[in-house]
Design an enzyme around this catalytic site. Structure first.
Site, mmCIF file in Angstrom:
data_model
loop_
_atom_site.group_PDB
_atom_site.id
_atom_site.type_symbol
_atom_site.label_atom_id
_atom_site.label_comp_id
_atom_site.label_asym_id
_atom_site.label_seq_id
_atom_site.Cartn_x
_atom_site.Cartn_y
_atom_site.Cartn_z
ATOM 1 N N LYS A 111 0.861 -1.192 0.000
ATOM 2 C CA LYS A 111 0.000 0.000 0.000
ATOM 3 C C LYS A 111 0.884 1.224 0.000
ATOM 4 O O LYS A 111 2.043 1.168 0.415
ATOM 5 C CB LYS A 111 -0.892 0.010 1.259
ATOM 6 C CG LYS A 111 -2.155 0.832 1.103
ATOM 7 C CD LYS A 111 -3.246 0.066 0.372
ATOM 8 C CE LYS A 111 -4.492 0.912 0.197
ATOM 9 N NZ LYS A 111 -5.636 0.090 -0.269
HETATM 10 P P1 NAD Z 1 -12.998 7.729 -2.850
HETATM 11 O O1 NAD Z 1 -11.972 8.772 -2.652
HETATM 12 O O2 NAD Z 1 -13.540 7.489 -4.210
HETATM 13 O O3 NAD Z 1 -14.250 8.013 -1.882
HETATM 14 C C1 NAD Z 1 -14.130 8.169 -0.505
HETATM 15 C C2 NAD Z 1 -15.465 8.674 -0.006
HETATM 16 O O4 NAD Z 1 -15.474 8.690 1.423
HETATM 17 C C3 NAD Z 1 -15.770 10.109 -0.437
HETATM 18 O O5 NAD Z 1 -17.143 10.201 -0.765
HETATM 19 C C4 NAD Z 1 -15.491 10.915 0.826
HETATM 20 O O6 NAD Z 1 -16.244 12.116 0.884
HETATM 21 C C5 NAD Z 1 -15.937 9.945 1.868
HETATM 22 N N1 NAD Z 1 -15.393 10.201 3.166
HETATM 23 C C6 NAD Z 1 -14.142 10.583 3.529
HETATM 24 N N2 NAD Z 1 -14.062 10.740 4.851
HETATM 25 C C7 NAD Z 1 -15.282 10.445 5.333
HETATM 26 C C8 NAD Z 1 -15.835 10.432 6.614
HETATM 27 N N3 NAD Z 1 -15.103 10.743 7.704
HETATM 28 N N4 NAD Z 1 -17.119 10.078 6.729
HETATM 29 C C9 NAD Z 1 -17.875 9.770 5.643
HETATM 30 N N5 NAD Z 1 -17.402 9.772 4.420
HETATM 31 C C10 NAD Z 1 -16.135 10.114 4.276
HETATM 32 O O7 NAD Z 1 -12.376 6.391 -2.240
HETATM 33 P P2 NAD Z 1 -12.796 4.884 -2.508
HETATM 34 O O8 NAD Z 1 -11.866 4.333 -3.506
HETATM 35 O O9 NAD Z 1 -14.264 4.788 -2.688
HETATM 36 O O10 NAD Z 1 -12.391 4.234 -1.115
HETATM 37 C C11 NAD Z 1 -13.293 4.134 -0.018
HETATM 38 C C12 NAD Z 1 -12.891 2.958 0.847
HETATM 39 O O11 NAD Z 1 -12.923 1.773 0.034
HETATM 40 C C13 NAD Z 1 -11.486 3.028 1.428
HETATM 41 O O12 NAD Z 1 -11.466 2.405 2.681
HETATM 42 C C14 NAD Z 1 -10.669 2.224 0.439
HETATM 43 O O13 NAD Z 1 -9.468 1.736 0.987
HETATM 44 C C15 NAD Z 1 -11.669 1.132 0.136
HETATM 45 N N6 NAD Z 1 -11.383 0.382 -1.087
HETATM 46 C C16 NAD Z 1 -11.338 0.999 -2.293
HETATM 47 C C17 NAD Z 1 -11.045 0.232 -3.430
HETATM 48 C C18 NAD Z 1 -11.011 0.836 -4.794
HETATM 49 O O14 NAD Z 1 -10.853 0.075 -5.762
HETATM 50 N N7 NAD Z 1 -11.191 2.121 -4.973
HETATM 51 C C19 NAD Z 1 -10.801 -1.136 -3.305
HETATM 52 C C20 NAD Z 1 -10.892 -1.735 -2.051
HETATM 53 C C21 NAD Z 1 -11.177 -0.966 -0.948
#
Ligand code: NAD
Length: 421
Positions: A111
């Protein structure tokens, strides 16, 4: 108390190690193997300068961690966020090791992250930061060594800049160095939706197991980015009703249902989900506590803690986010007979389609979205079924079961390779 305050007190690395210790104990892992898997193999910190638009030079700090390389090259996203820390990146890297093992794809865990609020940067500054950060971590990354991907606040455009930077230094195009790229640069069909799609495949299986009728189910989603907003769209396609969503600015609630596509358009226009017509503005923590059958945390770590776990109404919790639930909260939810689909299983669709993308890049191939989704479904359903079987056999929660499966696979690979030299 705000979510930010709650998050600040809990160290995700301590959480990750606790989760591992529990599985290692149950598996009776020997002390040497336990000591090896309990720490990351490599932690790399960089401080790098970027020319800002106002003519100044700002130095940023970033990290790349490789937790384990026993089953293959490191795989894991790169996060841009003001709260990134080395301990958060270590935890996320360890979770990637287990995640790749749960779904049986040939990767270890890695990561990366940069301490930055990208919303404060211009596009030019963001590109410069991305290119310089990638240059700094180039000693570690490569299609055979370590393959980054998007995470919070990084996307296909950022991956394109990373791929271009690496390719410029190599002197030829190297599409397999990152995944989550635009389709035009060797990205995979279905990658953008893959995390959410994998989550919804798991929810469908869990709902069948629990006897929850998806067409009558109410759903709450915390976080409305790549994982959260697409999961909301896909669960609506299953016939469920999304009653609450939130982003970093707060949440909205309508017990009769929200039109998810309209909320996405609203957020695009206003930069927040709040103020959406017909819905009530609520706090971000309240989204976790609304009346619903299914809760999808899709934001950041440490959202469901010992403080609020007993207020969660949902019967089924599907962790699209990494690390949203603390071990204390896990124990409370288990006592209350909540069914948890843990992050290392629930959001593994993202890394699975990243793996498909890498395979396509290495073979100079391109698969249709139908093929990608069918292969993804097969892997997710198989992983879910295997984890559920272990949970039943061991009479334990799904997280422990997923860890038993993953840690055993990684430990087995490490043992077969032997200790060098
Ligand atoms: P992203 O940047 O697209 O979206 C993140 C979202 O979370 C945004 O809407 C933001 O406003 C919101 N957010 C941030 N802080 C917050 C809070 N305190 N309370 C509520 N909402 C909040 O990111 P993403 O890729 O959707 O990632 C979100 C989660 O999913 C993370 O934990 C990430 O590690 C996990 N994840 C993502 C992927 C991927 O392929 N993108 C894969 C596996 C896991």
């Amino acid at each position: 108390m705000t979510t930010e305050h709650a998050t600040a007190r809990i160290n995700p690395w301590a959480v990750a190690q606790q989760q591992f210790d529990l599985a290692a104990e149950k598996l009776g892992l020997d002390a040497g193997m336990r000591a090896v898997l309990r720490e990351p193999r490599r932690e790399f910190t960089v401080h790098f300068p970027v020319h800002m638009d106002d003519g100044s030079v700002r130095v940023f700090t970033g990290y790349r961690v490789q937790h384990n390389l026993g089953r293959g090259p490191a795989k894991g996203g790169i996060r841009y966020h003001q709260d990134v820390s080395i301990d958060e990146v270590k935890a996320l890297a360890m979770w990637m090791t287990w995640k790749c093992a749960v779904v049986g794809i040939p990767y270890g865990g890695g990561k990366g992250g940069v301490i930055v609020d990208p919303k404060q940067l211009s596009m030019r500054e963001l590109e410069a930061l991305t290119r310089r950060f990638f240059t700094e971590i180039e000693v570690l990354v490569g299609p055979e060594k370590d393959i980054p991907a998007p995470d919070v606040n990084t996307n296909a455009q950022v991956m394109a800049w990373m791929m271009d930077t690496y390719s410029m230094h190599a002197g030829y195009t190297v599409p397999g160095v990152v995944t989550g790229k635009p389709i035009s640069l060797g990205g995979s069909e279905g990658r953008n939706e893959a995390t959410a799609r994998g989550t919804v495949y798991c929810i469908v299986e869990a709902a069948r197991h629990l006897g929850i009728e998806l067409k009558k189910a109410k759903v709450a989603v915390q976080g409305f980015g790549n994982a959260g907003s697409i999961a909301a769209q896909l669960i609506v396609a299953e016939g469920s009703t999304v009653v609450a969503v939130s982003d970093s600015t707060g949440g909205i609630h309508n017990p009769n249902g929200l039109d998810v596509n309209k909320v996405i358009a609203w957020k695009k226009e206003h930069g927040t989900v709040q103020g959406f017509p017909g819905a009530t503005d609520i706090g971000n923590e309240q989204v976790l506590e609304v009346e619903c059958e299914i809760l999808i945390p899709a934001a950041l770590e440490n959202q469901i803690t010992e403080r609020n776990a007993d207020k969660v109404k949902a019967r089924l919790i599907a962790e699209a986010a990494n690390g949203p639930t603390t071990p204390e909260a896990d124990r409370i939810l288990w006592k209350k007979s909540k069914f948890m689909i843990p992050d290392i299983l629930c959001n593994a669709g993202g890394v699975t389609v990243s793996y498909f993308e890498w395979v396509q890049d290495l073979n100079r191939d391109h698969w249709s979205e139908e093929i990608v989704n069918a292969k993804l479904k097969e892997i997710m359903v198989k992983a879910f079924t295997s984890v559920l079987a272990i949970a039943r056999r061991e009479q334990c929660d799904m997280r422990t079961a997923a860890y038993l499966l993953a840690v055993e696979r990684v430990a087995d690979a490490m043992a077969m390779r032997g200790l060098y030299p």
